[in-house]
Design a protein around this motif. Structure first.
Motif, PDB file in Angstrom:
ATOM      1  N   VAL A   8      -3.400  11.047 -17.733  1.00 50.69           N
ATOM      2  CA  VAL A   8      -4.284  10.107 -18.417  1.00 50.69           C
ATOM      3  C   VAL A   8      -4.312   8.828 -17.586  1.00 50.69           C
ATOM      4  N   ASP A   9      -5.505   8.367 -17.247  1.00 51.65           N
ATOM      5  CA  ASP A   9      -5.667   7.146 -16.458  1.00 51.65           C
ATOM      6  C   ASP A   9      -6.519   6.143 -17.233  1.00 51.65           C
ATOM      7  N   GLU A  10      -6.333   4.868 -16.933  1.00 46.54           N
ATOM      8  CA  GLU A  10      -7.142   3.821 -17.545  1.00 46.54           C
ATOM      9  C   GLU A  10      -7.624   2.861 -16.476  1.00 46.54           C
ATOM     10  N   PHE A  11      -8.853   2.405 -16.637  1.00 49.65           N
ATOM     11  CA  PHE A  11      -9.482   1.509 -15.673  1.00 49.65           C
ATOM     12  C   PHE A  11     -10.045   0.306 -16.427  1.00 49.65           C
ATOM     13  N   ARG A  12      -9.882  -0.882 -15.865  1.00 52.21           N
ATOM     14  CA  ARG A  12     -10.375  -2.106 -16.485  1.00 52.21           C
ATOM     15  C   ARG A  12     -11.420  -2.732 -15.570  1.00 52.21           C
ATOM     16  N   TRP A  13     -12.497  -3.193 -16.160  1.00 54.70           N
ATOM     17  CA  TRP A  13     -13.595  -3.745 -15.374  1.00 54.70           C
ATOM     18  C   TRP A  13     -14.384  -4.710 -16.246  1.00 54.70           C
ATOM     19  N   GLU A  14     -15.368  -5.373 -15.668  1.00 53.60           N
ATOM     20  CA  GLU A  14     -16.135  -6.347 -16.427  1.00 53.60           C
ATOM     21  C   GLU A  14     -17.587  -6.346 -15.981  1.00 53.60           C
ATOM     22  N   VAL A  15     -18.446  -6.849 -16.871  1.00 54.68           N
ATOM     23  CA  VAL A  15     -19.873  -6.930 -16.598  1.00 54.68           C
ATOM     24  C   VAL A  15     -20.411  -8.163 -17.313  1.00 54.68           C
ATOM     25  N   THR A  16     -21.371  -8.843 -16.694  1.00 52.21           N
ATOM     26  CA  THR A  16     -22.012  -9.999 -17.313  1.00 52.21           C
ATOM     27  C   THR A  16     -23.338  -9.569 -17.930  1.00 52.21           C
ATOM     28  N   LEU A  17     -23.528  -9.921 -19.215  1.00 44.14           N
ATOM     29  CA  LEU A  17     -24.720  -9.510 -19.954  1.00 44.14           C
ATOM     30  C   LEU A  17     -25.397 -10.731 -20.555  1.00 44.14           C
ATOM     31  N   ASP A  18     -26.739 -10.734 -20.534  1.00 45.64           N
ATOM     32  CA  ASP A  18     -27.471 -11.783 -21.235  1.00 45.64           C
ATOM     33  C   ASP A  18     -27.802 -11.303 -22.653  1.00 45.64           C
ATOM     34  N   ALA A  19     -28.479 -12.148 -23.418  1.00 48.65           N
ATOM     35  CA  ALA A  19     -28.725 -11.831 -24.829  1.00 48.65           C
ATOM     36  C   ALA A  19     -29.579 -10.579 -24.992  1.00 48.65           C
ATOM     37  N   GLN A  20     -30.605 -10.419 -24.148  1.00 44.22           N
ATOM     38  CA  GLN A  20     -31.455  -9.232 -24.269  1.00 44.22           C
ATOM     39  C   GLN A  20     -30.693  -7.968 -23.914  1.00 44.22           C
ATOM     40  N   GLN A  21     -29.852  -8.050 -22.906  1.00 41.91           N
ATOM     41  CA  GLN A  21     -29.053  -6.881 -22.536  1.00 41.91           C
ATOM     42  C   GLN A  21     -28.083  -6.497 -23.646  1.00 41.91           C
ATOM     43  N   VAL A  22     -27.474  -7.494 -24.289  1.00 41.78           N
ATOM     44  CA  VAL A  22     -26.583  -7.204 -25.413  1.00 41.78           C
ATOM     45  C   VAL A  22     -27.373  -6.586 -26.562  1.00 41.78           C
ATOM     46  N   GLN A  23     -28.550  -7.130 -26.843  1.00 38.21           N
ATOM     47  CA  GLN A  23     -29.369  -6.565 -27.922  1.00 38.21           C
ATOM     48  C   GLN A  23     -29.733  -5.116 -27.619  1.00 38.21           C
ATOM     49  N   ASN A  24     -30.140  -4.838 -26.387  1.00 36.83           N
ATOM     50  CA  ASN A  24     -30.505  -3.466 -26.022  1.00 36.83           C
ATOM     51  C   ASN A  24     -29.297  -2.535 -26.109  1.00 36.83           C
ATOM     52  N   LEU A  25     -28.158  -2.989 -25.594  1.00 35.67           N
ATOM     53  CA  LEU A  25     -26.962  -2.155 -25.591  1.00 35.67           C
ATOM     54  C   LEU A  25     -26.469  -1.877 -27.000  1.00 35.67           C
ATOM     55  N   PHE A  26     -26.342  -2.925 -27.806  1.00 35.67           N
ATOM     56  CA  PHE A  26     -25.781  -2.749 -29.138  1.00 35.67           C
ATOM     57  C   PHE A  26     -26.716  -1.948 -30.048  1.00 35.67           C
ATOM     58  N   SER A  27     -28.007  -1.954 -29.752  1.00 36.75           N
ATOM     59  CA  SER A  27     -28.934  -1.151 -30.544  1.00 36.75           C
ATOM     60  C   SER A  27     -28.729   0.338 -30.313  1.00 36.75           C
TER      61      SER A  27
END
Length: 245
Positions: free
Chosen positions: A188-207
């Protein structure tokens, strides 16, 4: 129970909004010798082909199984080299002892394992591997004001949580996967990473999240605006590698 058909209704948005899997995960699969050109893979619950495309790029022959007709159509358009089966993974008519790897990328929690695992076990070659991974949106080791808002929105829900083991918990997942005795865990492996999102991207993703309603999605997008127009999201991805027993 949250309706898995939600993803098919969101097919076009799903394709654009869902982030890719981290490069470190793909590098790990390569280091394990699982992405060798010429091998055969079956991608279970393939969506629009985030995993299918990378497997094809590595030179594998891929059969992609996706129950949603809209998602499957986008998958075939994006990755014409893949053989696409429109079916639940549990019901897919897979050839026996054919595949070197079976992949379930952020999909296994929608499947009935008592039906799925015998089907996958029979379709794998004796030395075959089952690879299960997923993205987990939000890393508790990196608290942010935006994630505080997300937790508040979820906590305010009146309905019961999704039944069964926590789908974001790698340990709970692998224990379910070995319960039948058909597979054993290699690692079992785990990877940590990050991404920058604007409001429209968050709205699209969370939908695209099946347990979020329209009002909750708008609240999340508004929280990004309040944070200055963008947020850094800290994500985790885990990978479970299992052998056929």
């Amino acid at each position: 129970m949250v309706d898995p058909r939600h993803f098919d209704r969101q097919a076009a948005n799903y394709e654009q909004a869902r982030p890719p899997y981290p490069e470190a995960l793909w590098q790990r699969l390569e280091d394990l010798g699982l992405l060798t050109a010429g091998r055969r893979a079956v991608d279970l619950g393939a969506g629009t082909g985030q995993a299918t495309g990378r497997l094809l790029d590595a030179g594998l022959t891929v059969t992609a199984v996706e129950p949603g007709a809209r998602l499957a159509a986008l998958l075939k358009m994006n990755h014409p080299a893949a053989s696409v089966i429109v079916s639940r993974a549990e019901d897919a008519d897979l050839p026996e002892r054919t595949f070197d790897i079976a992949v379930a990328a952020t999909s296994i929690h929608w499947m009935n394992l008592d039906e799925l695992l015998p089907n996958v076990h029979a379709s794998l070659r004796p030395e075959g591997k089952l690879l299960v991974w997923r993205n987990v949106f939000g890393d508790p080791n990196h608290p942010t004001p935006f994630r505080t808002t997300v937790r508040r929105i979820v906590a305010a829900r009146a309905g019961p949580p999704r039944p069964g083991p926590d789908a974001e918990d790698a340990g709970a997942t692998w224990r379910e996967l070995v319960r039948t005795g058909l597979f054993s865990v290699d690692e079992v492996d785990e990877f940590r990473w990050e991404v920058t999102l604007d409001a429209q991207q968050v709205q699209n993703l969370f939908s695209t999240f099946s347990d979020w309603n329209d009002q909750e999605v708008l609240e999340a997008a508004a929280a990004v605006v309040e944070a200055g127009g963008s947020v850094v999201e800290h994500y985790r991805s885990w990978l479970i590698v299992l052998s056929r027993t």
